[in-house]
Design an enzyme around this catalytic site. Sequence first.
Site, mmCIF file in Angstrom:
data_model
loop_
_atom_site.group_PDB
_atom_site.id
_atom_site.type_symbol
_atom_site.label_atom_id
_atom_site.label_comp_id
_atom_site.label_asym_id
_atom_site.label_seq_id
_atom_site.Cartn_x
_atom_site.Cartn_y
_atom_site.Cartn_z
ATOM 1 C CE LYS A 199 -3.490 -2.709 2.322
ATOM 2 N NZ LYS A 199 -4.055 -3.114 3.611
ATOM 3 C CG HIS A 243 -16.404 15.052 -15.366
ATOM 4 N ND1 HIS A 243 -16.364 14.432 -14.146
ATOM 5 C CD2 HIS A 243 -15.441 14.462 -16.110
ATOM 6 C CE1 HIS A 243 -15.410 13.524 -14.133
ATOM 7 N NE2 HIS A 243 -14.836 13.520 -15.333
#
Length: 353
Positions: free
Chosen positions: A168, A339
């Site tokens: 991670k 968008h």
Amino acid sequence: MNEPQAIAGVPLRWVGPLRIGGNVATAEVEVPLATYETPLWPSVGRGAKISMLVERGIVATLVDERMTRSVLVTAGDAQTAYLAALEVDARLDELREVVRACGRFTELIGFRHEVTGNLLFLRFEFSTGDASGHNMATLAADALLTRILETIPGISYGSISGNYCTDKKATAINGILGRGKNVVTEILVPREVVRDVLHTSARAIAELNVRKNLIGTLLAGGIRSANAHYANMLLGFYLATGQDAANIIEGSQGVTVAEDRDGDLYFSCTLPNLIVGTVGNGKGLDFVEENLRRLGCREAREPGENARRLAVVAAATVLCGELSLLAAQTNPGELMRAHVQLERKNATTKLGG
């Protein structure tokens, strides 16, 4: 362990179908994406449409797979640490038996080390069947560390995790050595499809990929990464299929390649750190089970095959979204118009307008 008090309701939609071939699976599948960024659905859908218009679709090649865990031990000096590393390497057959005792699906397949001062970092690589393998790797590493400290003199415990795994975090080592599934996806899009569906040209996409994904990322200091938005598709796919969503950090490290081949577009996405599994933590939720079933990842197969199928479907989904976005960005204003149109429409619907 306390049960969760609530389940976070992230909007989910199935997109596709998309066509996949390669060395793991040949299929036409819809894919689930859980996201608040609603324009992602039609964007990935456009890429999926293109895959259905191309005879071979998206060719996904699984290159490698391994889960890693690094442990840290300390020594009095660098020479002692180095000799300990050589001793670990000499005992790999013995250590493989230690790992086999941890579980029938865990196998030690590789080992690397690095000495820094008096610190010794040991990076173990495992195969973990259909699980992503975080816990399996940690369990095996804990057993290995115990055996190493008991049998090799001059070293002592540092940490069960030495950040040399790397979990991670965006690092070079994962891209170089691999962590999770390494998948390369490719598609060859005829010029007519590029023109009529993507409303652009192969040349424009190839030029933008170099200028934006390669040069732009280089200037920004990206780490073994040259892509537009792998993380968007991965997060949506991970949330929908019960994966550890934080693994999109290393998962989104990858490289997009685009070439103009006499007007046709060769387009490829390489993802060296896809960490996915079809069993384990997060898979017990009803909606996850149903999604994995619809993806064909709940079939009776040899250990590891369902997870490999899930990985190539995830990688193909990434390609669909990456291709669609780069095409949109070759045209001034297209991205923002999409968008505004899609997100305002959704907001109006929710308000009852």
